[in-house]
Each structure stands twice: as C-alpha cells, then as structure tokens.
Write an enzyme that holds these catalytic residues in place. Structure first.
Site, PDB file in Angstrom:
ATOM      1  N   ASP A 120       0.828  -1.195   0.000  1.00 50.49           N
ATOM      2  CA  ASP A 120       0.000   0.000   0.000  1.00 50.49           C
ATOM      3  C   ASP A 120       0.870   1.256   0.000  1.00 50.49           C
ATOM      4  O   ASP A 120       2.087   1.193   0.202  1.00 50.49           O
ATOM      5  CB  ASP A 120      -1.039  -0.022   1.129  1.00 50.49           C
ATOM      6  CG  ASP A 120      -0.446   0.159   2.510  1.00 50.49           C
ATOM      7  OD1 ASP A 120       0.639   0.735   2.628  1.00 50.49           O
ATOM      8  OD2 ASP A 120      -1.088  -0.276   3.487  1.00 50.49           O
ATOM      9  N   ALA A 121       0.257   2.385  -0.240  1.00 51.39           N
ATOM     10  CA  ALA A 121       1.005   3.631  -0.426  1.00 51.39           C
ATOM     11  C   ALA A 121       1.845   3.988   0.791  1.00 51.39           C
ATOM     12  O   ALA A 121       2.917   4.580   0.667  1.00 51.39           O
ATOM     13  CB  ALA A 121       0.044   4.772  -0.767  1.00 51.39           C
TER      14      ALA A 121
END
Length: 282
Positions: A120-121
């Site tokens: 994820d970011a």
C-alpha cells in the site's frame, strides 16, 4: 512436402536442439569448458534428471535446467528488478486518481515490466518488477504461500506474550490468522519494533494483525520476499537481480508448482501481468 524440407528419417538432417554446455554458457552459468566440467561431474539436471553426456541437446524454450539444484534462467528476454518502494507511491502502473505510481520506475526499462503483488502507499520496501508472467503468477498467487518478512514500528510496548499471540493465532473479521514467525526487535517507552514473517496474501494483513493485538502500525517496511532481501538498497532505488537471485526465485517457483500444482487457469490477465492474481496490499 516442399523440395527444401528434410524428412525426419534423413541421415543428413541436423540434430535437434542446442548443446547443453552452449546453452549454459549463453545463460551466464560459466564458460563452455567449465559448463562441460559441471555436466561431467553430475551437477547439472535437465527436467529433473541428471545429465552427464556432453553431447546432450536441449530445447532452451521448453526444457528446464538446474545446476546444483538451483534453476537456470535460459530466456535472455526476461528481466527481474528489485525496487525499494518509497512511502507515497501507489502499487499501480497507471493510477486512476493521478497519484504517484510505479510508472516512474518501469519507464526506465525497455521491457514492459509489471509489479508482483502490491504494497500500500504508506508501506515501503521490497517490490519485484518483471516481465516474466509465469514466475510472477506463482510468486503472487496465495496458494503458493511465498514467505514475506516485514519490520513494523508500532505504538506501545509490545510484550513477549503479545509476540506469542501473533504466532499462536488471532481471529480477524475474515478468519483466523497466525504469523509464521514473529520477534520483538526493540522497545522503548512509547513504541516497539516488531518483525513479522508470514505467507498470507490477505489485504493489509500485517497492519490488521498488529492493530488487533493493541499495537497500531505507524511505519511498515517489507524487508524480504521469498529468497530476496532488501539489503542496503535505498528508498526509490532499483537494481537488477543477480543470476543467483533469479535462480533462487525460479527454483522456488518450480518447487512450489511440483508440490501444489500449477495455478488455476484463467486467473491471469491475457498479457501475462499478474495484477489480477493478488490485489491485496500489506
């Protein structure tokens, strides 16, 4: 049959395939002479069978070669790259919301590379970029259970009892889960550093596990993926995998298929990208 075709029974027909030592030399295993020595020593296998004849010819496209039990990559068109994905980068090749994505890295290569799985970011760390759809499919597919190791900075003082709970198993909303390994690396008055190793491909599983035991994650990095380790590669850094690393990945893939069987048909996109296989984020 055209006048230029050679019938299969013609004694003057060229032998089929390429000499094994020549294929090994072209793959960068060793010089042709050293490759011959490896063959004569019984250290080379073709399709799982030891080969000691120097005259053996193989099909580099369809046959599998290994040396000392480690697979050899025979296709020079395949590329394998390690990225230390920084925080803030979305694991997509074309983010629909215009956020910073992986294209800034893949566009540096002539080959059309795609990412194996996702982070994820807000998670940094090891991400594999490749154009080898078959290998990527195995690495990303949950059924093969490739181990991944994460280092998490969490709120609060983690106790040994909590570490045991992570390996013994906890219940989440989508079912029970346990880490393959867990250990406490550091503790201070307000935070702790925990290392988790697991094979699950569930969405944001590391963050959810640690939140469930009362220690929300504030920083998360993936340090290893299968036999690969991030090492000293800096954030945003790229490097081609070594021949040894590629061999270890291929060996892992072949062993997994031998044990579990090939992935179910139809779970890959038509272009070979494994994005539809594991859309989870750790």
């Amino acid at each position: 049959m055209t006048p230029f075709e050679i019938p299969p029974w013609d004694d003057n027909a060229e032998p089929q395939g390429v000499r094994l030592q020549k294929v090994m030399a072209a793959a960068g295993v060793a010089s042709r002479r050293v490759s011959e020595q490896l063959i004569e020593a019984g250290r080379v296998e073709v399709n799982g069978q030891v080969v000691i004849e120097l005259g053996r010819r193989i099909d580099p496209v369809n046959d599998q070669v290994s040396v000392d039990g480690v697979a050899v990559q025979l296709d020079p068109a395949k590329r394998y790259v390690m990225l230390n994905k920084p925080i803030g980068i979305v694991s997509s090749l074309a983010d629909q919301y215009g956020r910073p994505d992986l294209q800034r890295y893949t566009e540096q290569y002539e080959e059309r590379l795609f990412n194996v799985g996702r982070l994820d970011a807000e998670t940094s760390g090891l991400l594999i970029l490749t154009n080898d759809g078959d290998l990527a499919h195995v690495l990303a597919h949950p059924s093969f259970g490739v181990l991944k190791t994460y280092i998490a900075k969490v709120d609060g003082r983690v106790s040994p009892q909590t570490v045991s709970k992570l390996t013994n198993g906890i219940d989440l909303e989508d079912g029970p889960i346990s880490a393959d390994k867990a250990r406490l690396l550091d503790v201070d008055r307000e935070t702790s550093i925990v290392e988790l190793t697991l094979h699950s491909g569930r969405n944001r599983i590391v963050r959810r596990m640690l939140h469930e035991v009362g220690h929300p994650v504030t920083e998360l990095v993936r340090r290893s993926f299968g036999p690969l380790n991030l090492g000293t590669l800096k954030a945003g850094g790229l490097r081609d995998l070594t021949k040894v690393e590629v061999g270890l990945l291929l060996t892992l893939s072949r062993d997994a298929i031998d044990e579990v069987g090939p992935p179910a048909a139809g779970s890959e996109e038509s272009d070979g990208s494994p994005q539809s296989v594991e859309e989870t984020e750790e």
